[in-house]
Design a protein around this motif. Sequence first.
Motif, PDB file in Angstrom:
ATOM      1  N   PRO A   1       0.824  -1.213   0.000  1.00 21.27           N
ATOM      2  CA  PRO A   1       0.000   0.000   0.000  1.00 21.27           C
ATOM      3  C   PRO A   1       0.860   1.265   0.000  1.00 21.27           C
ATOM      4  CG  PRO A   1      -0.026  -1.051   2.150  1.00 21.27           C
ATOM      5  CD  PRO A   1       0.675  -1.993   1.231  1.00 21.27           C
ATOM      6  N   LYS A   2       0.231   2.367  -0.296  1.00 18.42           N
ATOM      7  CA  LYS A   2       0.935   3.648  -0.456  1.00 18.42           C
ATOM      8  C   LYS A   2       1.755   4.017   0.769  1.00 18.42           C
ATOM      9  CE  LYS A   2       0.146   8.398  -1.998  1.00 18.42           C
ATOM     10  NZ  LYS A   2      -0.885   9.396  -2.395  1.00 18.42           N
ATOM     11  N   ILE A   3       1.253   3.704   1.958  1.00 17.83           N
ATOM     12  CA  ILE A   3       1.949   4.080   3.186  1.00 17.83           C
ATOM     13  C   ILE A   3       3.319   3.399   3.293  1.00 17.83           C
ATOM     14  CG2 ILE A   3       1.002   2.254   4.664  1.00 17.83           C
ATOM     15  CD1 ILE A   3       0.684   4.449   6.842  1.00 17.83           C
ATOM     16  N   LEU A   4       3.514   2.294   2.570  1.00 19.28           N
ATOM     17  CA  LEU A   4       4.802   1.605   2.519  1.00 19.28           C
ATOM     18  C   LEU A   4       5.516   1.850   1.188  1.00 19.28           C
ATOM     19  CD1 LEU A   4       4.072  -1.797   4.305  1.00 19.28           C
ATOM     20  CD2 LEU A   4       5.561   0.053   5.101  1.00 19.28           C
ATOM     21  N   GLY A   5       5.189   2.975   0.565  1.00 16.18           N
ATOM     22  CA  GLY A   5       5.816   3.316  -0.715  1.00 16.18           C
ATOM     23  C   GLY A   5       7.318   3.481  -0.619  1.00 16.18           C
ATOM     24  N   GLU A   6       7.813   3.807   0.571  1.00 14.81           N
ATOM     25  CA  GLU A   6       9.255   3.935   0.772  1.00 14.81           C
ATOM     26  C   GLU A   6       9.734   2.901   1.794  1.00 14.81           C
ATOM     27  OE1 GLU A   6      11.002   7.789   0.951  1.00 14.81           O
ATOM     28  OE2 GLU A   6       9.278   8.726   0.006  1.00 14.81           O
ATOM     29  N   VAL A   7       9.252   1.680   1.618  1.00 13.69           N
ATOM     30  CA  VAL A   7       9.660   0.586   2.516  1.00 13.69           C
ATOM     31  C   VAL A   7      11.179   0.458   2.463  1.00 13.69           C
ATOM     32  CG1 VAL A   7       9.288  -1.154   0.697  1.00 13.69           C
ATOM     33  CG2 VAL A   7       9.307  -1.836   3.113  1.00 13.69           C
ATOM     34  N   SER A   8      11.806   0.438   3.635  1.00 12.47           N
ATOM     35  CA  SER A   8      13.267   0.490   3.674  1.00 12.47           C
ATOM     36  C   SER A   8      13.908  -0.686   4.391  1.00 12.47           C
ATOM     37  CB  SER A   8      13.716   1.793   4.342  1.00 12.47           C
ATOM     38  OG  SER A   8      13.086   1.959   5.598  1.00 12.47           O
TER      39      SER A   8
ATOM     40  N   LEU B   1       8.853 -12.400  10.567  1.00  9.27           N
ATOM     41  CA  LEU B   1       8.301 -12.367  11.913  1.00  9.27           C
ATOM     42  C   LEU B   1       7.765 -13.736  12.322  1.00  9.27           C
ATOM     43  CD1 LEU B   1       7.720 -10.554  14.315  1.00  9.27           C
ATOM     44  CD2 LEU B   1       5.595  -9.837  13.217  1.00  9.27           C
ATOM     45  N   SER B   2       6.818 -14.248  11.559  1.00 11.88           N
ATOM     46  CA  SER B   2       6.242 -15.567  11.800  1.00 11.88           C
ATOM     47  C   SER B   2       5.575 -15.998  10.504  1.00 11.88           C
ATOM     48  CB  SER B   2       5.237 -15.523  12.958  1.00 11.88           C
ATOM     49  OG  SER B   2       4.177 -14.628  12.648  1.00 11.88           O
ATOM     50  N   GLU B   3       4.915 -17.133  10.514  1.00  8.08           N
ATOM     51  CA  GLU B   3       4.302 -17.632   9.286  1.00  8.08           C
ATOM     52  C   GLU B   3       3.379 -16.582   8.675  1.00  8.08           C
ATOM     53  OE1 GLU B   3       1.858 -21.484   7.554  1.00  8.08           O
ATOM     54  OE2 GLU B   3       2.311 -21.325   9.679  1.00  8.08           O
ATOM     55  N   ASN B   4       3.681 -16.197   7.432  1.00  4.20           N
ATOM     56  CA  ASN B   4       2.914 -15.223   6.651  1.00  4.20           C
ATOM     57  C   ASN B   4       3.006 -13.789   7.162  1.00  4.20           C
ATOM     58  OD1 ASN B   4       1.764 -16.898   4.587  1.00  4.20           O
ATOM     59  ND2 ASN B   4       0.466 -17.807   6.172  1.00  4.20           N
ATOM     60  N   GLU B   5       3.851 -13.521   8.161  1.00  3.77           N
ATOM     61  CA  GLU B   5       3.978 -12.159   8.675  1.00  3.77           C
ATOM     62  C   GLU B   5       5.401 -11.628   8.494  1.00  3.77           C
ATOM     63  OE1 GLU B   5       0.592 -11.978  12.213  1.00  3.77           O
ATOM     64  OE2 GLU B   5       2.715 -12.120  12.751  1.00  3.77           O
ATOM     65  N   ILE B   6       5.481 -10.425   7.930  1.00  8.89           N
ATOM     66  CA  ILE B   6       6.759  -9.746   7.759  1.00  8.89           C
ATOM     67  C   ILE B   6       6.664  -8.368   8.400  1.00  8.89           C
ATOM     68  CG2 ILE B   6       8.261  -8.618   6.053  1.00  8.89           C
ATOM     69  CD1 ILE B   6       7.956 -10.986   4.265  1.00  8.89           C
TER      70      ILE B   6
ATOM     71  N   ILE C   1       7.290   3.814  12.760  1.00  3.03           N
ATOM     72  CA  ILE C   1       6.206   2.830  12.898  1.00  3.03           C
ATOM     73  C   ILE C   1       6.696   1.490  12.357  1.00  3.03           C
ATOM     74  CG2 ILE C   1       3.851   2.196  12.204  1.00  3.03           C
ATOM     75  CD1 ILE C   1       3.299   5.173  11.738  1.00  3.03           C
ATOM     76  N   ILE C   2       6.424   0.426  13.100  1.00  7.02           N
ATOM     77  CA  ILE C   2       6.640  -0.928  12.568  1.00  7.02           C
ATOM     78  C   ILE C   2       5.312  -1.405  11.987  1.00  7.02           C
ATOM     79  CG2 ILE C   2       7.212  -3.325  13.129  1.00  7.02           C
ATOM     80  CD1 ILE C   2       8.925  -2.225  15.434  1.00  7.02           C
ATOM     81  N   PHE C   3       5.338  -1.789  10.730  1.00  2.21           N
ATOM     82  CA  PHE C   3       4.151  -2.280  10.043  1.00  2.21           C
ATOM     83  C   PHE C   3       4.238  -3.801   9.952  1.00  2.21           C
ATOM     84  CE2 PHE C   3       4.998   1.988   8.557  1.00  2.21           C
ATOM     85  CZ  PHE C   3       3.755   2.591   8.494  1.00  2.21           C
ATOM     86  N   ILE C   4       3.185  -4.478  10.339  1.00  5.72           N
ATOM     87  CA  ILE C   4       3.131  -5.934  10.191  1.00  5.72           C
ATOM     88  C   ILE C   4       2.307  -6.244   8.943  1.00  5.72           C
ATOM     89  CG2 ILE C   4       2.614  -8.140  11.267  1.00  5.72           C
ATOM     90  CD1 ILE C   4       4.654  -6.393  12.780  1.00  5.72           C
TER      91      ILE C   4
ATOM     92  N   LYS D   1      -0.481 -13.722   3.349  1.00  9.05           N
ATOM     93  CA  LYS D   1      -1.667 -14.438   2.874  1.00  9.05           C
ATOM     94  C   LYS D   1      -2.864 -13.503   2.750  1.00  9.05           C
ATOM     95  CE  LYS D   1      -4.161 -18.788   3.551  1.00  9.05           C
ATOM     96  NZ  LYS D   1      -4.289 -20.010   4.395  1.00  9.05           N
ATOM     97  N   ALA D   2      -3.038 -12.613   3.726  1.00  9.75           N
ATOM     98  CA  ALA D   2      -4.149 -11.651   3.672  1.00  9.75           C
ATOM     99  C   ALA D   2      -3.852 -10.517   2.707  1.00  9.75           C
ATOM    100  CB  ALA D   2      -4.419 -11.102   5.069  1.00  9.75           C
ATOM    101  N   ASP D   3      -2.570 -10.351   2.342  1.00  5.39           N
ATOM    102  CA  ASP D   3      -2.138  -9.309   1.402  1.00  5.39           C
ATOM    103  C   ASP D   3      -2.500  -7.907   1.905  1.00  5.39           C
ATOM    104  OD1 ASP D   3      -0.956  -8.239  -0.817  1.00  5.39           O
ATOM    105  OD2 ASP D   3      -2.625  -8.638  -2.173  1.00  5.39           O
ATOM    106  N   LYS D   4      -2.180  -7.641   3.180  1.00 10.20           N
ATOM    107  CA  LYS D   4      -2.490  -6.318   3.738  1.00 10.20           C
ATOM    108  C   LYS D   4      -1.731  -6.099   5.042  1.00 10.20           C
ATOM    109  CE  LYS D   4      -6.617  -7.774   6.322  1.00 10.20           C
ATOM    110  NZ  LYS D   4      -8.073  -7.556   6.513  1.00 10.20           N
ATOM    111  N   ILE D   5      -1.671  -4.836   5.453  1.00  5.97           N
ATOM    112  CA  ILE D   5      -1.113  -4.493   6.756  1.00  5.97           C
ATOM    113  C   ILE D   5      -2.138  -4.875   7.819  1.00  5.97           C
ATOM    114  CG2 ILE D   5      -0.394  -2.595   8.261  1.00  5.97           C
ATOM    115  CD1 ILE D   5       0.473  -1.105   5.681  1.00  5.97           C
ATOM    116  N   ILE D   6      -1.715  -5.633   8.818  1.00  7.30           N
ATOM    117  CA  ILE D   6      -2.660  -6.047   9.865  1.00  7.30           C
ATOM    118  C   ILE D   6      -2.384  -5.347  11.206  1.00  7.30           C
ATOM    119  CG2 ILE D   6      -3.127  -8.300   8.830  1.00  7.30           C
ATOM    120  CD1 ILE D   6      -1.196  -9.498  10.942  1.00  7.30           C
ATOM    121  N   GLU D   7      -1.247  -4.651  11.288  1.00  8.36           N
ATOM    122  CA  GLU D   7      -0.931  -3.982  12.549  1.00  8.36           C
ATOM    123  C   GLU D   7       0.093  -2.875  12.292  1.00  8.36           C
ATOM    124  OE1 GLU D   7       0.436  -5.286  17.100  1.00  8.36           O
ATOM    125  OE2 GLU D   7       0.277  -6.781  15.497  1.00  8.36           O
TER     126      GLU D   7
END
Length: 290
Positions: free
Chosen positions: A52-59, A64-69, A78-81, A85-91
């Motif tokens: 998503p746009k908010i991670l446009g400058e992911v650096s 982290l765990s299964e299916n989580e980065i 901010i740490i984005f999780i 599999k869900a193809d989205k930021i969950i936290e």
Amino acid sequence: MSVKTIKYIVIIICSLVTLGAILAFSIEHTFTPSDKKDKKYDCEITQKWRLPKILGEVSGIAWLSENEIACVQDEDGIIFIYHLKADKIIEQIPFAGSGDYEGIAIYNNDAYVMRSDGVIYEILRFRESDKKISKLQTPFSAKNNMETLVLDAKNQHLITAPKDRDLEDDSFKGLYHIPLDTKKMNRQPTIRINMNDVAFKSYLKKKVYRTFSPSDVAIHPKTGQYYVLEGINPKLVILDKNGTILKVYELDKKSFAQPEGITFSPDGTLYISTEGKGGDAAIFKVVLDK
């Protein structure tokens, strides 16, 4: 020619045009590994996640765990999780204000984030409400332009390397270890990446420290080899445990516009993230030809 015949011909033409459009769309949107493989680059993208746009400058990214980065970007503390599999930021986990955050490492329930001026944020129990945040100052500063951070789980060390100048010598880029117990970094690197190594012959720059500019590093969970990424001129350098360069992979700029994050899952699956320079930021699952 009769009106009936003309209508019949028109129907046939329209049907062919429609069929052609359907086939073109299908070809454009069908993903197979062979579509993404270029023998010139010796790597294959087997899966892609558009961020998503908010991670446009992911650096920076860290498994982290299964299916989580876990991801950071170079503007907000901010740490984005991201859930694959869900193809989205969950936290989203705030830990600091605005700043140039470049690398992230995870150790059990704790997170470590590298700022480009050499400050490391330690976020204990980072996913809990009672998290504790502190800052660790390394010998590096903004002139070193720090972007890399990885956990050496076996030795319980953090590892970092300068993107620009090293601490004292432009002829190498060091991999520096920071023990998690003392938090004190030795000014002598554990491994030196020689800028004049024969593997860098075609990349050698007049200002030698610009020959290779690490943007992130990962450790293969099975081989212990170091995978050092560069975003400026996209490439991936693989070192053995002693720091010998085993191979240099050039990365296609069309896919990897500005790769700045790299991580492995426990089974050795490789993931690389790229900023949205001229396109979408993304995470790629990558297979390298040996």
